[in-house]
Design a protein around this motif. Structure first.
Motif, short mmCIF file in Angstrom:
data_model
loop_
_atom_site.label_atom_id
_atom_site.label_comp_id
_atom_site.label_asym_id
_atom_site.label_seq_id
_atom_site.Cartn_x
_atom_site.Cartn_y
_atom_site.Cartn_z
N ALA A 188 0.88 -1.31 0.37
CA ALA A 188 -0.24 0.19 -0.29
C ALA A 188 1.08 1.23 -0.02
O ALA A 188 0.59 2.34 -0.58
N SER A 189 2.16 1.20 0.89
CA SER A 189 3.17 2.14 0.79
C SER A 189 3.52 2.54 -0.43
O SER A 189 4.07 3.62 -1.31
N GLY A 190 3.93 1.20 -1.11
CA GLY A 190 4.34 1.37 -2.73
C GLY A 190 3.57 1.96 -4.00
O GLY A 190 3.58 2.75 -4.63
N ILE A 191 1.88 2.46 -3.49
CA ILE A 191 0.58 2.79 -4.42
C ILE A 191 1.10 3.85 -4.08
O ILE A 191 0.64 4.82 -5.07
N VAL A 192 0.73 3.97 -2.74
CA VAL A 192 0.90 5.40 -2.44
C VAL A 192 2.04 6.76 -2.98
O VAL A 192 1.75 8.04 -3.00
N LEU A 193 3.56 5.33 -3.02
CA LEU A 193 4.91 5.90 -3.69
C LEU A 193 4.00 6.33 -4.95
O LEU A 193 4.14 7.91 -5.86
N MET A 194 3.45 5.34 -6.35
CA MET A 194 3.23 5.56 -7.50
C MET A 194 2.29 7.15 -7.50
O MET A 194 2.48 7.47 -8.10
N LEU A 195 1.74 7.15 -6.77
CA LEU A 195 0.47 8.10 -7.43
C LEU A 195 0.62 9.31 -7.30
O LEU A 195 1.02 10.21 -7.32
N LEU A 196 1.91 9.27 -5.62
CA LEU A 196 2.59 10.78 -5.15
C LEU A 196 3.54 10.96 -6.52
O LEU A 196 3.58 11.67 -6.90
N VAL A 197 4.29 10.31 -7.70
CA VAL A 197 4.73 10.24 -8.75
C VAL A 197 4.05 10.86 -9.64
O VAL A 197 4.59 11.96 -10.57
N ALA A 198 2.84 10.34 -9.73
CA ALA A 198 1.85 10.80 -10.94
C ALA A 198 1.18 12.17 -10.70
O ALA A 198 0.95 12.86 -11.38
N VAL A 199 0.72 12.24 -9.31
CA VAL A 199 0.77 13.40 -8.77
C VAL A 199 1.54 14.85 -9.17
O VAL A 199 1.53 15.88 -10.04
N PHE A 200 3.04 14.79 -9.35
CA PHE A 200 4.01 15.40 -9.60
C PHE A 200 4.06 15.77 -10.80
O PHE A 200 4.20 17.20 -11.83
N THR A 201 3.75 14.28 -11.77
CA THR A 201 4.08 14.00 -13.29
C THR A 201 2.85 15.73 -13.96
O THR A 201 3.38 16.08 -14.72
N VAL A 202 1.81 15.28 -12.96
CA VAL A 202 0.60 15.43 -13.71
C VAL A 202 0.32 17.41 -13.17
O VAL A 202 0.15 17.96 -14.34
N VAL A 203 0.76 17.74 -12.36
CA VAL A 203 1.23 18.79 -11.78
C VAL A 203 1.61 19.46 -12.57
O VAL A 203 1.60 20.98 -13.42
N TYR A 204 3.26 19.45 -13.09
CA TYR A 204 4.28 19.71 -14.17
C TYR A 204 3.89 19.97 -15.45
O TYR A 204 3.56 20.95 -16.33
N PHE A 205 3.23 19.11 -15.93
CA PHE A 205 2.60 18.87 -17.06
C PHE A 205 1.76 20.13 -17.11
O PHE A 205 1.26 20.65 -18.33
N ARG A 206 0.16 20.73 -15.72
CA ARG A 206 -0.54 21.42 -16.35
C ARG A 206 -0.26 22.52 -15.83
O ARG A 206 -0.60 23.37 -16.33
N VAL A 207 0.71 22.90 -14.96
CA VAL A 207 1.26 24.37 -14.83
C VAL A 207 2.54 23.97 -15.76
O VAL A 207 2.50 25.60 -16.01
N LEU A 208 3.25 23.83 -15.69
CA LEU A 208 4.98 24.06 -16.71
C LEU A 208 4.56 23.83 -17.94
O LEU A 208 5.45 24.71 -19.06
N SER A 209 3.92 23.39 -18.39
CA SER A 209 4.18 22.62 -19.73
C SER A 209 4.11 24.18 -21.25
O SER A 209 4.38 23.63 -22.42
N LYS A 210 2.74 24.66 -20.66
CA LYS A 210 1.82 26.18 -21.59
C LYS A 210 3.59 27.10 -21.53
O LYS A 210 3.55 27.64 -22.57
N LYS A 211 4.18 26.93 -20.23
CA LYS A 211 5.45 27.73 -20.15
C LYS A 211 6.34 27.34 -21.36
O LYS A 211 8.15 28.45 -21.19
N VAL A 212 6.58 26.27 -21.60
CA VAL A 212 7.83 25.69 -22.24
C VAL A 212 7.47 26.67 -24.20
O VAL A 212 6.72 26.40 -24.28
N HIS A 213 8.61 26.83 -23.31
CA HIS A 213 8.93 27.78 -25.39
C HIS A 213 9.99 26.52 -26.92
O HIS A 213 11.15 26.09 -26.68
N TYR A 214 9.13 25.80 -27.23
CA TYR A 214 9.64 25.17 -28.72
C TYR A 214 9.56 26.24 -29.72
O TYR A 214 9.78 27.33 -30.34
N GLN A 215 11.29 25.75 -30.24
CA GLN A 215 11.44 26.52 -31.31
C GLN A 215 10.97 26.69 -32.62
O GLN A 215 10.46 25.18 -32.84
#
Length: 287
Positions: A260-287
């Protein structure tokens, strides 16, 4: 018919590998997490629903491990990205010496983290370690490093940053060389200052690489285990017990709880990844 099946046959080995080594372990981990698993007698396994998860969030040692993991992640990711950018800026110019330095700073990344941890363990030894010896020779007070709960997490962060900086430096360096020189020439004509050029041109042009590095380094930091296991064993006083090591500590005494602790860790990694994509992906400048 053959032409239709060919694409599926080409990707089949990959799909089989993903199924066996990714999906199946996750599903099996989820099944274990809702059981009171008896390692000695599997016939006595009992389905207990979400009791393991309720126990996780009611135990203080879990929150200690969670806090340590977040502190480690924040320190490691921030310092690694900062040092990688600084080193890349200094190594931007081509030259024999810079090529030698690039090879040198990349070397720690290709060495086993186990070997690196053992070397740093000796260097941070309080009585005869190299670091304290140098501090004493300079007239500075020595530190307990890994033996004190006040400095143990900082010591782990130092080792991790030293191990990862070279790899990310080369990524930033390659990105710097891909920025068109005409942009900097236009900025020079406008009399743009060094800091303005860095924050208005260099950083935005590096944003795709920095975004990738942020995600990779964060995921790696959240799952840190080897360095903690070798250098501190989670101590002293659980000051370096991370979630991955916390799972390792409970692997034999309570497999269902550890799962169960492993599932919580997996969800924590998923939360960080989703937040990064939702918040920061729009600020990424592609040439």
């Amino acid at each position: 018919m053959g032409s239709r099946l060919r694409p599926y046959l080409m990707v089949a080995p990959v799909l089989v590998g993903v199924g066996l080594f990714v999906l199946y372990p996750i599903i099996y981990l989820g099944l274990l997490s809702v059981q009171d698993y008896n390692l000695l007698n599997p016939a006595m396994n009992e389905f207990i629903g979400f009791d393991n998860y309720l126990e996780i969030f009611s135990r203080g040692d879990f929150y200690v491990a969670l806090g340590n993991t977040l502190i480690y992640t924040l320190g490691t990711v921030t310092l690694t990205l900062a040092f990688a950018i600084i080193c890349a800026l200094f190594l931007k110019k081509h030259g024999a010496f810079n090529s030698f330095v690039q090879a040198g700073i990349f070397t720690p990344h290709i060495i086993s983290i186990v070997s690196i941890s053992l070397v740093w363990l000796l260097m941070m030894e309080p009585s005869f370690g190299l670091i304290n010896t140098v501090l004493k020779s300079l007239g500075l007070p020595p530190s307990m490093w890994l033996q004190s709960s006040e400095t143990s997490m900082l010591s782990i962060i130092i080792v991790s940053v030293w191990h990862s900086t070279g790899y990310f430096t080369l990524i930033v360096l390659a990105a710097l060389h891909s920025i068109p020189a005409s942009i900097y020439e236009a900025a020079a004509l406008d009399n743009a200052g060094v800091f303005r050029v860095f924050f208005r041109i260099t950083l935005p042009m590096l944003s795709p690489q920095l975004f990738f590095m942020l995600i990779i380094s964060t995921i790696g930091a959240l799952k840190v285990f080897d360095t903690v296991n070798i250098m501190t064993g989670g101590g002293p006083n659980n000051s370096t017990t991370t979630l991955a090591y916390y799972i390792f500590q409970n692997r034999s005494s309570n497999i269902g709880y550890a799962s169960a602790s492993g599932i919580v860790l997996m969800l924590l990694v998923a939360v960080f990844t989703v937040v990064y994509f939702r918040v920061l992906s729009k600020k990424v400048h592609y040439q």
